[in-house]
Design an enzyme around this catalytic site. Structure first.
Site, mmCIF file in Angstrom:
data_model
loop_
_atom_site.group_PDB
_atom_site.id
_atom_site.type_symbol
_atom_site.label_atom_id
_atom_site.label_comp_id
_atom_site.label_asym_id
_atom_site.label_seq_id
_atom_site.Cartn_x
_atom_site.Cartn_y
_atom_site.Cartn_z
ATOM 1 N N ARG A 1 35.926 41.643 43.976
ATOM 2 C CA ARG A 1 35.650 41.164 45.334
ATOM 3 C C ARG A 1 34.289 40.477 45.348
ATOM 4 N NH1 ARG A 1 37.528 46.527 48.795
ATOM 5 N NH2 ARG A 1 39.774 46.378 48.335
ATOM 6 N N ARG B 1 23.746 41.125 41.233
ATOM 7 C CA ARG B 1 22.626 40.521 41.966
ATOM 8 C C ARG B 1 21.410 41.438 42.001
ATOM 9 N NH1 ARG B 1 25.242 38.902 47.530
ATOM 10 N NH2 ARG B 1 23.103 38.207 47.961
ATOM 11 N N ASP C 1 31.061 38.442 46.487
ATOM 12 C CA ASP C 1 30.343 38.415 47.762
ATOM 13 C C ASP C 1 30.411 37.033 48.404
ATOM 14 O OD1 ASP C 1 29.549 40.954 47.019
ATOM 15 O OD2 ASP C 1 27.562 40.322 46.336
#
Length: 247
Positions: free
Chosen positions: A54, A201, A56
């Protein structure tokens, strides 16, 4: 029954700039919803698109894998041609083929590789601006490499998870981190058996802090099993791209 239906696997690419991530969200444009609408028109009934990850909002993909079940007898080549016809220009399908009824794009994935791109210069980056995070201050790449080596292996990456309510295991294994400078750009490739929400990230933000001299490479091991606020900042989404998934 679902096991009696065809299972179609897609390998696709997309520019994540105008999407609120992969997962379907109410009243927001997402990659999965766009794919589901196009596929439903083609096969003649609603479908659910399962992605290998999934991504972002704002994150891109070169090698996302997805699968969906359908009742249509339309050949895979024809489904592929129609998807290419109906999808917007920022989503592209590389391949479309029948797979085992029990194939699951996320659960069957053994390895994923993400690439994070940093424009490390105060010179303008006009043509690549959608794909890089601009960070003009000098970064110590050698120190970042030392820190990256300490992240490798199987660890509790809870400090690198953006989901404070995560109930499942936060243990993951990083197989490789390749960090290189190419002119004014720094690229970091992360390969592992799976990644938590925002994990790449936050890993990147932590390495950038090492590059800035805010934290030392030797401080990395203390982050395993620690709280989110002890790790680095969340690096901007546009610098991240899902490159490859291995099954």
């Amino acid at each position: 029954m679902r096991d009696a239906m065809r299972n179609i696997a897609l390998i696709l690419t997309y520019l994540g700039t105008d999407y609120h991530g992969w997962q379907v969200q109410k009243n927001l444009p997402t990659v999965a919803e766009t794919l589901e609408k196009a596929a439903a028109m083609i096969v003649g009934h609603p479908v659910h698109m399962t992605g290998c990850g999934r991504t972002d909002a704002g994150v891109h993909a070169k090698g996302q894998v997805a699968n969906f079940h359908c009742e249509s007898t339309m050949p895979g080549a024809e489904i592929l041609a129609n998807l290419r016809r109906y999808l917007p220009e920022d989503i592209g399908i590389y391949s479309c083929k029948d797979v085992s009824p029990r194939f699951h794009a996320r659960l069957n994935a053994r390895e994923k590789t993400y690439c994070y791109r940093i424009w490390n210069s105060d010179a303008p980056c006009v043509f690549e601006r959608r794909f890089v995070a601009v960070m003009p201050e000098p970064l110590d790449v050698e120190a970042m490499k030392q820190a990256a080596d300490l992240l490798l292996g199987r660890h509790d990456f809870s400090a690198f998870c953006g989901n404070a309510k995560m109930k499942k295991s936060t243990v993951r294994e990083l197989y490789a981190i390749e960090l290189s400078r190419q002119g004014q750009e720094i690229q970091i490739r992360f390969t592992g058996n799976g990644f938590l929400y925002n994990m790449v990230r936050i890993l990147t933000g932590t390495l950038i802090e090492v590059g800035r001299g805010v934290r030392s490479p030797e401080s990395i091991p203390a982050l395993f099993g620690a709280k989110r606020e002890q790790a680095g900042f969340l690096a901007p989404a546009q610098g991240l791209c899902l490159e490859e998934v291995v099954y």
